[in-house]
Scaffold this motif. Sequence first.
Motif, short mmCIF file in Angstrom:
data_model
loop_
_atom_site.label_atom_id
_atom_site.label_comp_id
_atom_site.label_asym_id
_atom_site.label_seq_id
_atom_site.Cartn_x
_atom_site.Cartn_y
_atom_site.Cartn_z
N VAL A 98 114.71 -15.59 -53.44
CA VAL A 98 114.17 -15.37 -54.77
C VAL A 98 112.70 -14.97 -54.64
O VAL A 98 111.99 -15.44 -53.75
CB VAL A 98 114.30 -16.64 -55.65
CG1 VAL A 98 113.53 -17.81 -55.06
CG2 VAL A 98 113.86 -16.37 -57.09
N PHE A 99 112.27 -14.08 -55.51
CA PHE A 99 110.87 -13.64 -55.49
C PHE A 99 110.11 -14.30 -56.64
O PHE A 99 110.61 -14.40 -57.76
CB PHE A 99 110.77 -12.13 -55.62
CG PHE A 99 109.35 -11.67 -55.86
CD1 PHE A 99 108.42 -11.69 -54.84
CD2 PHE A 99 108.95 -11.25 -57.13
CE1 PHE A 99 107.11 -11.30 -55.06
CE2 PHE A 99 107.64 -10.86 -57.36
CZ PHE A 99 106.72 -10.88 -56.32
N LEU A 100 108.87 -14.72 -56.35
CA LEU A 100 107.99 -15.29 -57.37
C LEU A 100 106.64 -14.57 -57.34
O LEU A 100 106.09 -14.31 -56.26
CB LEU A 100 107.75 -16.78 -57.11
CG LEU A 100 108.96 -17.71 -57.09
CD1 LEU A 100 108.52 -19.13 -56.74
CD2 LEU A 100 109.69 -17.70 -58.43
N THR A 101 106.09 -14.29 -58.50
CA THR A 101 104.71 -13.81 -58.57
C THR A 101 103.77 -14.97 -58.23
O THR A 101 104.18 -16.14 -58.17
CB THR A 101 104.38 -13.29 -59.97
OG1 THR A 101 104.46 -14.39 -60.89
CG2 THR A 101 105.35 -12.18 -60.39
N GLY A 102 102.50 -14.66 -58.05
CA GLY A 102 101.53 -15.73 -57.82
C GLY A 102 101.50 -16.72 -58.96
O GLY A 102 101.40 -17.93 -58.76
N SER A 103 101.61 -16.21 -60.18
CA SER A 103 101.65 -17.08 -61.36
C SER A 103 102.85 -18.01 -61.32
O SER A 103 102.72 -19.23 -61.51
CB SER A 103 101.69 -16.21 -62.62
OG SER A 103 101.96 -16.99 -63.76
N GLN A 104 104.04 -17.47 -61.06
CA GLN A 104 105.25 -18.28 -61.01
C GLN A 104 105.21 -19.29 -59.87
O GLN A 104 105.80 -20.37 -59.96
CB GLN A 104 106.47 -17.36 -60.87
CG GLN A 104 106.72 -16.50 -62.10
CD GLN A 104 107.71 -15.39 -61.83
OE1 GLN A 104 107.84 -14.90 -60.71
NE2 GLN A 104 108.43 -14.98 -62.87
N ALA A 105 104.50 -18.94 -58.79
CA ALA A 105 104.39 -19.84 -57.65
C ALA A 105 103.37 -20.95 -57.86
O ALA A 105 103.19 -21.82 -57.00
CB ALA A 105 104.04 -19.05 -56.39
N GLY A 106 102.65 -20.91 -59.00
CA GLY A 106 101.72 -21.99 -59.33
C GLY A 106 100.34 -21.82 -58.74
O GLY A 106 99.62 -22.82 -58.57
N ILE A 107 99.91 -20.58 -58.45
CA ILE A 107 98.57 -20.33 -57.92
C ILE A 107 97.60 -20.22 -59.10
O ILE A 107 97.53 -19.18 -59.78
CB ILE A 107 98.53 -19.05 -57.08
CG1 ILE A 107 99.62 -19.05 -56.00
CG2 ILE A 107 97.15 -18.86 -56.46
CD1 ILE A 107 99.45 -20.08 -54.94
N ILE A 108 96.88 -21.28 -59.39
CA ILE A 108 95.97 -21.33 -60.53
C ILE A 108 94.54 -21.04 -60.05
O ILE A 108 94.05 -21.69 -59.12
CB ILE A 108 96.01 -22.71 -61.23
CG1 ILE A 108 97.47 -23.15 -61.48
CG2 ILE A 108 95.19 -22.68 -62.52
CD1 ILE A 108 98.27 -22.19 -62.33
N THR A 109 93.89 -20.07 -60.68
CA THR A 109 92.57 -19.63 -60.22
C THR A 109 91.52 -19.75 -61.33
O THR A 109 91.84 -20.03 -62.49
CB THR A 109 92.62 -18.15 -59.77
OG1 THR A 109 92.69 -17.30 -60.93
CG2 THR A 109 93.82 -17.88 -58.88
N ASP A 110 90.27 -19.46 -60.94
CA ASP A 110 89.23 -19.30 -61.96
C ASP A 110 89.40 -17.90 -62.58
O ASP A 110 90.34 -17.17 -62.26
CB ASP A 110 87.84 -19.51 -61.36
CG ASP A 110 87.51 -18.53 -60.24
OD1 ASP A 110 88.13 -17.45 -60.17
OD2 ASP A 110 86.62 -18.84 -59.42
N ASP A 111 88.48 -17.51 -63.45
CA ASP A 111 88.62 -16.23 -64.16
C ASP A 111 87.68 -15.16 -63.62
O ASP A 111 87.27 -14.25 -64.34
CB ASP A 111 88.43 -16.42 -65.66
CG ASP A 111 87.07 -17.00 -66.01
OD1 ASP A 111 86.27 -17.26 -65.08
OD2 ASP A 111 86.80 -17.21 -67.21
N ASN A 112 87.36 -15.24 -62.34
CA ASN A 112 86.51 -14.24 -61.70
C ASN A 112 87.39 -13.07 -61.24
O ASN A 112 87.85 -13.03 -60.10
CB ASN A 112 85.76 -14.87 -60.52
CG ASN A 112 84.78 -13.91 -59.89
OD1 ASN A 112 84.33 -12.97 -60.53
ND2 ASN A 112 84.47 -14.15 -58.63
#
Length: 405
Positions: A98-112
Amino acid sequence: MKYIVQKFGGTSLNTAELREQVAAKIIHAVKEGYHPVVVVSAMGRGGESYSTDSLLSLAYEVSREIPGRESDLLMSCGEVISGVVLAATIRGKGFPAVFLTGSQAGIITDDNFNDARIRRVDPQIILEHSRLGKIVVVAGFQGVTEKGEITTLGRGGSDTTAAALGVALEAVCVDIYTDVEGIMTADPGIVNNARLLETITYNEICQLAHEGVKVIHPRSVEIAMQKNIPLRVRSTSSDAPGTLVTNDSQVYKGAIDITRDRIVTGITQKTGITQLKINMPETNASAWQVRIFKGLALAGISVDFINASPEAVVFTVKDEMAQKAVEILENLGMQPVKRPGCVKVAAIGAGMTGVPGVMAGIVDALTRENVAVLQSADSYTTIWVLVQQEDMVKAISALHQQFLD
């Protein structure tokens, strides 16, 4: 569950044949009893069809002024294409994926935008798919803000994704697959007898990466080091073990005296450097030094390799910033002397800490080859020398022969 994170760069995914090799390595990990989580970069490099540069060029045909938010949305597409195709390749071999985007994989970042930093990782969706026996393929280089905006992680972002997932999953190790066998003692294009390093410390590889080695991004090493997650730099096209990156106690395991085991680990270099020298007036040198560095900082010019004394200030800038730096300094009433075409050569090794004679060995080796040292500096694990571009090959070869042959 034994997790292993495997990261594959764009050159490892660029053709169907290469993707078959990648899939074989992933399936081998499954047969070894691991639950692989696979991180992918965009396919190819430069102007190739699905590379990040090619995607950006589509927008640049309309305007060079692309807001960070929109450029991140565009740049994130390359990894999505790569990941979907690789997941399909794996499924074609009879293994669920299955493929996941960074968002779906739970990679939470700042807004830079364009150079975001990971704040936290929530791997719940990855864990759910893994428990169902699926191989999880994750888009590297990207994440999402708390407000749901897509971001990218800047240069080396897929390495960073892999390391962050390795920490979040408490993985057995993180494998960084590239088009080279591992970390070498020097650039094999310069030193014919450069050797593959079987092991290297986190600190050493960070320093090598900061000083020019492009195999792995230093930010990813710093993340993995937080929980002592081992990294391995390996080749996609071979089964060689590559280079293990881990802590000092593992690298020097069994050595009675590490300073006798390996003083210098590697030699590396940075090109495209200009040296600037400003002679100080006889009075109030400190005030002039403040004006120099404040003026350059306000202009957004990063300086490096700084030697300051009451008589003179010497430092380096990137070649492309040199003329701007000179103009700023002249506007401040100074007369900088410019020396373009320099190279910063570094000898790096955790074993040199507290060992007398390392600098003497460097100077001796360079003197034998008639290489002039324009500047030098040192830290606990690194000694730097600035040389002319035409002396680069001689300098690197001489230092490799002195410490690593």
